[in-house]
Design a protein around this motif. Structure first.
Motif, short mmCIF file in Angstrom:
data_model
loop_
_atom_site.label_atom_id
_atom_site.label_comp_id
_atom_site.label_asym_id
_atom_site.label_seq_id
_atom_site.Cartn_x
_atom_site.Cartn_y
_atom_site.Cartn_z
N GLU A 71 -10.24 -10.85 -7.19
CA GLU A 71 -9.06 -10.50 -7.23
C GLU A 71 -8.61 -9.48 -5.97
O GLU A 71 -7.51 -9.55 -5.40
N LEU A 72 -9.92 -8.68 -5.62
CA LEU A 72 -9.55 -7.88 -4.31
C LEU A 72 -9.29 -8.49 -3.12
O LEU A 72 -8.47 -8.19 -2.26
N SER A 73 -10.03 -9.90 -3.00
CA SER A 73 -9.84 -10.71 -1.94
C SER A 73 -8.40 -10.96 -1.83
O SER A 73 -7.67 -11.02 -0.65
N GLN A 74 -7.91 -11.50 -3.04
CA GLN A 74 -6.26 -12.05 -3.08
C GLN A 74 -5.36 -10.88 -2.74
O GLN A 74 -4.59 -10.99 -1.75
N LEU A 75 -5.77 -9.54 -3.33
CA LEU A 75 -4.75 -8.32 -3.14
C LEU A 75 -4.76 -8.12 -1.68
O LEU A 75 -3.79 -7.55 -1.10
N ARG A 76 -5.82 -8.02 -1.06
CA ARG A 76 -6.11 -7.73 0.56
C ARG A 76 -5.16 -8.57 1.42
O ARG A 76 -4.82 -8.11 2.34
N ARG A 77 -4.96 -9.64 0.78
CA ARG A 77 -3.81 -10.63 1.67
C ARG A 77 -2.34 -10.14 1.53
O ARG A 77 -1.61 -10.88 2.05
N LEU A 78 -2.09 -9.49 0.50
CA LEU A 78 -0.68 -9.26 0.27
C LEU A 78 -0.08 -8.21 1.38
O LEU A 78 -0.93 -7.66 2.13
N PRO A 79 1.21 -8.34 1.70
CA PRO A 79 1.69 -7.66 2.91
C PRO A 79 1.95 -6.20 2.29
O PRO A 79 3.11 -5.78 2.06
N LEU A 80 0.99 -5.58 2.19
CA LEU A 80 0.81 -4.11 1.38
C LEU A 80 0.21 -3.26 2.28
O LEU A 80 -1.15 -3.21 2.40
N ALA A 91 -0.24 0.91 3.18
CA ALA A 91 0.21 2.36 2.94
C ALA A 91 0.64 3.05 4.14
O ALA A 91 -0.26 2.99 5.29
N TRP A 92 1.78 3.57 4.14
CA TRP A 92 2.22 4.38 5.11
C TRP A 92 1.23 5.56 5.26
O TRP A 92 1.11 5.96 6.61
N ALA A 93 0.49 6.06 4.49
CA ALA A 93 -0.33 7.33 4.61
C ALA A 93 -1.78 7.20 5.23
O ALA A 93 -2.67 7.95 5.28
N GLY A 94 -1.74 5.80 5.92
CA GLY A 94 -3.02 5.45 6.49
C GLY A 94 -4.11 4.64 5.64
O GLY A 94 -3.39 4.06 4.70
N PRO A 95 -5.36 4.44 6.12
CA PRO A 95 -6.13 3.51 5.45
C PRO A 95 -6.17 3.65 4.09
O PRO A 95 -6.54 4.97 3.49
N ARG A 96 -6.01 2.84 3.11
CA ARG A 96 -6.24 2.92 1.88
C ARG A 96 -6.95 1.69 1.29
O ARG A 96 -6.60 0.67 1.42
N GLU A 97 -8.39 1.90 0.96
CA GLU A 97 -9.02 0.66 0.65
C GLU A 97 -9.23 0.20 -1.06
O GLU A 97 -9.80 -0.76 -1.06
N ARG A 98 -8.55 1.18 -2.00
CA ARG A 98 -8.79 0.84 -3.39
C ARG A 98 -7.37 0.44 -3.86
O ARG A 98 -6.39 0.58 -3.15
N PHE A 99 -7.57 -0.46 -4.79
CA PHE A 99 -6.17 -0.90 -5.29
C PHE A 99 -6.02 -0.49 -6.85
O PHE A 99 -6.89 -0.67 -7.74
N VAL A 100 -4.75 -0.14 -7.15
CA VAL A 100 -4.57 0.42 -8.63
C VAL A 100 -3.50 -0.87 -9.10
O VAL A 100 -2.54 -1.01 -8.39
N GLN A 101 -3.45 -1.05 -10.28
CA GLN A 101 -2.43 -2.13 -10.87
C GLN A 101 -1.96 -1.36 -12.19
O GLN A 101 -2.68 -0.60 -12.68
N ILE A 102 -0.67 -1.43 -12.21
CA ILE A 102 0.05 -0.88 -13.14
C ILE A 102 0.54 -2.05 -13.98
O ILE A 102 1.51 -2.85 -13.55
N LEU A 103 0.00 -2.14 -15.43
CA LEU A 103 0.45 -3.30 -16.19
C LEU A 103 1.87 -2.87 -16.84
O LEU A 103 1.82 -1.89 -17.89
N PRO A 104 2.90 -3.44 -16.92
CA PRO A 104 4.13 -2.86 -17.54
C PRO A 104 4.03 -3.15 -18.97
O PRO A 104 3.84 -3.99 -19.51
#
Length: 141
Positions: free
Chosen positions: A108-117, A119-132
């Motif tokens: 899943e991390l591999s897939q998320l790293r390919r998103l056009p996402l 962070a304006w605040a600089g390098p961010r290597e962790r991913f958080v998900q919010i499940l609605p």
């Protein structure tokens, strides 16, 4: 006191949006900037975040800190994004409440790293998900 729309000179009105309409607005937001609200040490905290809506979840890139700690505990959070047109005094706001969690699965991390996402605040290597759990939206026109 009701405001008048600059276009129609009619009173403005507030429209409740469906969950689907709300998610469409969140997904199509041109700058993908929202806010995450959480409780830290008993106090409310709201942080600006860059995000993407992916497979029905809000995905945020982050670094070590309060958001990641909150996600690792699986706590409830609120995510909010809005857009306004100051000239016409119109806009919309969407609030998504749900549980935050850190994404740790390698595939899943591999897939998320390919998103056009980015962070304006600089390098961010962790991913958080919010499940609605709840999705509410309003539009004023």
């Amino acid at each position: 006191m009701r405001k008048e729309s600059a276009v129609t000179a009619e009173p403005a009105s507030l429209h409740v949006l469906s969950a689907d309409e709300s998610l469409q607005l969140v997904a199509g937001h041109p700058i993908h900037l929202g806010r995450v609200g959480m409780t830290v040490d008993g106090w409310p905290l709201v942080l600006p975040v860059n995000y993407r809506l992916h497979e029905g979840r809000i995905i945020v890139r982050t670094a070590d800190g309060q958001l990641l700690d909150t996600a690792r505990r699986g706590e409830r959070v609120a995510f909010e994004v809005d857009a306004v047109d100051l000239a016409w005094q119109e806009g919309w706001s969407v609030v998504i409440q749900g549980r935050a969690s850190e994404v740790v699965d390698d595939d899943e991390l591999s897939q998320l790293r390919r998103l056009p996402l980015k962070a304006w605040a600089g390098p961010r290597e962790r991913f958080v998900q919010i499940l609605p759990a709840t999705i509410t939206g309003r539009r004023i026109v």
